[in-house]
Every structure is written in structure tokens, then in C-alpha cells.
Design an enzyme around this catalytic site. Structure first.
Site, PDB file in Angstrom:
ATOM      1  CG  ASP A  41      -2.054   0.966   1.131  1.00  0.00           C
ATOM      2  OD1 ASP A  41      -2.427   1.333  -0.005  1.00  0.00           O
ATOM      3  OD2 ASP A  41      -2.572   1.380   2.181  1.00  0.00           O
ATOM      4  CG  ASN A  89      -7.823  -2.090  -5.326  1.00  0.00           C
ATOM      5  OD1 ASN A  89      -6.900  -2.876  -5.158  1.00  0.00           O
ATOM      6  ND2 ASN A  89      -8.077  -1.137  -4.438  1.00  0.00           N
TER       7      ASN A  89
HETATM    8  C1  IPE Z   1      -5.398  -2.786  -0.318  1.00  0.00           C
HETATM    9  O1  IPE Z   1      -5.069  -1.458  -0.453  1.00  0.00           O
HETATM   10  C2  IPE Z   1      -5.360  -3.468  -1.655  1.00  0.00           C
HETATM   11  C3  IPE Z   1      -4.043  -3.650  -2.263  1.00  0.00           C
HETATM   12  C4  IPE Z   1      -2.900  -3.322  -1.749  1.00  0.00           C
HETATM   13  C5  IPE Z   1      -4.068  -4.315  -3.547  1.00  0.00           C
HETATM   14  P1  IPE Z   1      -6.187  -0.332  -0.629  1.00  0.00           P
HETATM   15  O2  IPE Z   1      -5.461   0.960  -0.770  1.00  0.00           O
HETATM   16  O3  IPE Z   1      -7.098  -0.695  -1.722  1.00  0.00           O
HETATM   17  O4  IPE Z   1      -6.977  -0.429   0.747  1.00  0.00           O
HETATM   18  P2  IPE Z   1      -7.852   0.659   1.532  1.00  0.00           P
HETATM   19  O5  IPE Z   1      -8.918   1.132   0.596  1.00  0.00           O
HETATM   20  O6  IPE Z   1      -6.943   1.766   1.922  1.00  0.00           O
HETATM   21  O7  IPE Z   1      -8.366  -0.081   2.722  1.00  0.00           O
HETATM   22  C1  IPE Z   2      -1.457   0.174  -3.352  1.00  0.00           C
HETATM   23  O1  IPE Z   2      -1.236   1.538  -3.410  1.00  0.00           O
HETATM   24  C2  IPE Z   2      -1.605  -0.437  -4.720  1.00  0.00           C
HETATM   25  C3  IPE Z   2      -2.963  -0.875  -5.056  1.00  0.00           C
HETATM   26  C4  IPE Z   2      -3.997  -0.876  -4.277  1.00  0.00           C
HETATM   27  C5  IPE Z   2      -3.142  -1.337  -6.414  1.00  0.00           C
HETATM   28  P1  IPE Z   2      -2.451   2.550  -3.474  1.00  0.00           P
HETATM   29  O2  IPE Z   2      -2.794   2.792  -4.903  1.00  0.00           O
HETATM   30  O3  IPE Z   2      -3.579   2.073  -2.628  1.00  0.00           O
HETATM   31  O4  IPE Z   2      -1.795   3.837  -2.861  1.00  0.00           O
HETATM   32  P2  IPE Z   2      -2.443   4.820  -1.786  1.00  0.00           P
HETATM   33  O5  IPE Z   2      -2.861   3.974  -0.626  1.00  0.00           O
HETATM   34  O6  IPE Z   2      -3.593   5.496  -2.449  1.00  0.00           O
HETATM   35  O7  IPE Z   2      -1.340   5.758  -1.442  1.00  0.00           O
HETATM   36 MG    MG Z   3      -4.084   2.323  -0.662  1.00  0.00          MG
END
Ligand code: IPE
Ligand code: IPE
Ligand code: MG
Length: 263
Positions: A41, A89
Site C-alpha cells: 500500500d 479496487n
Molecule cells: C489494499 O489497499 C489493496 C491492495 C494493496 C491491492 P487499498 O489501498 O485498496 O486499501 P484501503 O482502501 O486503503 O483499505
Molecule cells: C497500493 O497503493 C496499490 C494498489 C492498491 C493497487 P495505493 O494505490 O492504494 O496507494 P495509496 O494507498 O492510495 O497511497
Molecule cells: Mg491504498
């Protein structure tokens, strides 16, 4: 093997699989987690902090993914589950979803030879409906090519949701009961575990989430009920094998009781 300084920012140069042994921590014998899951994340924030579009953060994550795989091999981790794209997502902008799908497909294609060379067995955990067929096709090619490797299993969790996985397992059980293949009188934990996406993979011992957020976001709810949790402060593009080893060291110091008592 001599330690080579690799330019991890270049997409064409693979991360070196092996570090100078002197920098690998000596983990206590038998204490290294067998199965580690990572919630990767913080890519979007990493990019936004640099006034870049979110997708640049996903691109910056690629070399880190492979650096972590190399670090997991060096630490002796046997299974590594990487949360790549969740069933939630799809709520993101169409542009970001499209980027993540295309980028996943491209990475699997471009990195399969390297993974094969490292002894990685590529696996996938996730739901088929909605996931781009081209992503599934690349995963299937990579899984077939690497199916005899046994250094580490790397499970790409793409279109993965923990509740979806449990619901899919229950639907499979219901179908088998209806077909008379199994008796539905007693649904056991073992029966559910045997109907998960990859039933041969043992429970998850350690879940790491980067970016400082402290939640599990629908990742491995069945497999990680007794996992140790490590919340790493780095945004994922700033993570890597050295912070990963720190997470492993943290794990080796935990006393796991599984509801029992240690005398
Ligand atoms: C969790 O991260 C999913 C992945 C890392 C693929 P998210 O960024 O989607 O999770 P939330 O929405 O902050 O809980
Ligand atoms: C994790 O990084 C990757 C995926 C969920 C695909 P994020 O895209 O959630 O990055 P933040 O949490 O918005 O910074
Ligand atoms: Mg995230």
C-alpha cells in the site's frame, strides 16, 4: 556472490537476486515465517508527494516487488502472497483500473523469465469474472512455465477479496453437495480450507502492510486468522528487501500461542 549495485529504477535491469551474505540478518533457525502476505500500500501517496500522477507510484513499485521477492528467497520464506488488486479496487477511476490491469499483464509477461531463473513458482489467487482475460492469460502462461519451481511460491492476489474467496468456497461446496459428491450434513473448517483458491498453500504466518495504515482490507481473512501483523511505515515504493528483513526479524521475536499457553 559479489554484491552488485543495481539500478532498481530502470525497468530493464532486473533486481539482483542475491545480496552480499554479510547484509542478510542471521534469522534464528526454524523461526522464519513459511508464508508471508504483503499488502503493498501507498503507491498513490508516494506519487502525490512528488506531484506526480498516481500511476507513477505503481510504476515505482515494480522494482520493489522484485527486490522483496529476492529478499524473501534469501530469508528462506517459502510462500509469498502479494496483494496486487483487490475486488474493491474496481471502485477507482477507469483510468487507474485500466492502468493497473495493463501493468499487471505487462509485468507478468516481462518478468516471467527472471522469476523462472530465480526458482519462483508463479501462482494466482482471485476471482475470474471481471478480471481482464489478457491478465488471466499471462498468469496461466507464467503458472505453466514455472510449475516445477520450488524455491518460493509467489501468489499474485489479483481481483482477490477474502470474503469473495470464502463465498466462492461455499458455492463450490454447495455445488458438490447438490451433485452428491460430498455430504452436506456437516460443513467443517477443513472442508472450507480445501475449497479455497490454493488449498495446498499453508496458513499465512505474517501479514505486512506498508504505508502505516493499520487494517487488512479484505486480505486473507481465512488464512491469516492467527498471523502476526507488521505495519511498516514506508510507502510501498520506499519499501524493499532490507525493510522486509526487519519485518521478518520482528516476526521471529513473537511468541505464537494459537490460543494455547506456553509454559
Ligand atoms: C489494499 O489497499 C489493496 C491492495 C494493496 C491491492 P487499498 O489501498 O485498496 O486499501 P484501503 O482502501 O486503503 O483499505
Ligand atoms: C497500493 O497503493 C496499490 C494498489 C492498491 C493497487 P495505493 O494505490 O492504494 O496507494 P495509496 O494507498 O492510495 O497511497
Ligand atoms: Mg491504498
Amino acid at each position: 556472490m559479489a554484491f552488485e549495485q543495481v539500478d532498481y529504477t530502470s525497468l530493464n535491469i532486473p533486481a539482483a537476486p542475491f545480496s552480499d551474505p554479510a547484509i542478510i540478518p542471521a534469522f534464528p533457525k526454524g523461526k522464519v515465517p513459511r508464508h508471508v502476505g504483503i499488502i503493498m500500500d501507498g503507491n498513490g501517496r508516494w506519487a502525490q508527494n512528488r506531484a506526480m500522477v498516481r500511476t507513477k507510484g505503481h510504476q515505482a513499485a515494480e522494482p520493489v516487488v522484485f527486490d522483496v521477492i529476492a529478499g524473501a528467497i534469501e530469508a528462506g520464506v517459502r510462500y509469498l502472497s502479494l496483494y496486487t488488486f483487490s475486488t474493491e479496487n474496481w471502485k477507482r477511476s477507469p483510468q487507474e483500473v485500466r492502468f493497473l490491469m495493463g501493468f499487471s499483464r505487462e509485468i507478468i509477461h516481462r518478468r516471467v523469465a527472471q522469476m523462472d531463473e530465480w526458482g519462483v513458482r508463479v501462482r494466482w489467487a482471485g476471482r475470474r469474472p471481471r478480471l481482464w482475460k489478457s491478465v488471466i492469460d499471462e498468469l496461466e502462461v507464467a503458472m505453466e512455465r514455472t510449475k516445477h519451481n520450488s524455491t518460493i511460491d509467489v501468489v499474485f492476489c489479483i481481483n482477490y477479496g477474502g470474503r469473495a474467496e470464502i463465498a466462492d468456497a461455499c458455492a463450490d461446496i454447495a455445488r458438490e453437495v447438490k451433485d452428491g459428491a460430498i455430504s452436506g450434513e456437516r460443513v467443517t473448517e477443513k472442508m472450507i480450507a480445501e475449497h479455497l483458491y490454493n488449498p495446498d498453500i499453508p496458513d499465512c504466518d505474517l501479514v505486512i502492510r506498508t504505508s502505516g495504515e493499520q487494517r487488512t482490507s479484505n486480505f486473507l481473512p481465512w488464512e491469516a486468522t492467527y498471523a502476526e501483523l507488521d505495519f511498516a511505515p514506508e510507502l510501498f515504493p520506499d519499501y524493499g528487501r532490507v525493510p522486509f528483513w526487519r519485518s521478518i526479524s520482528h516476526y521471529t521475536r513473537q511468541e505464537r500461542r494459537f490460543g494455547g499457553v506456553i509454559k
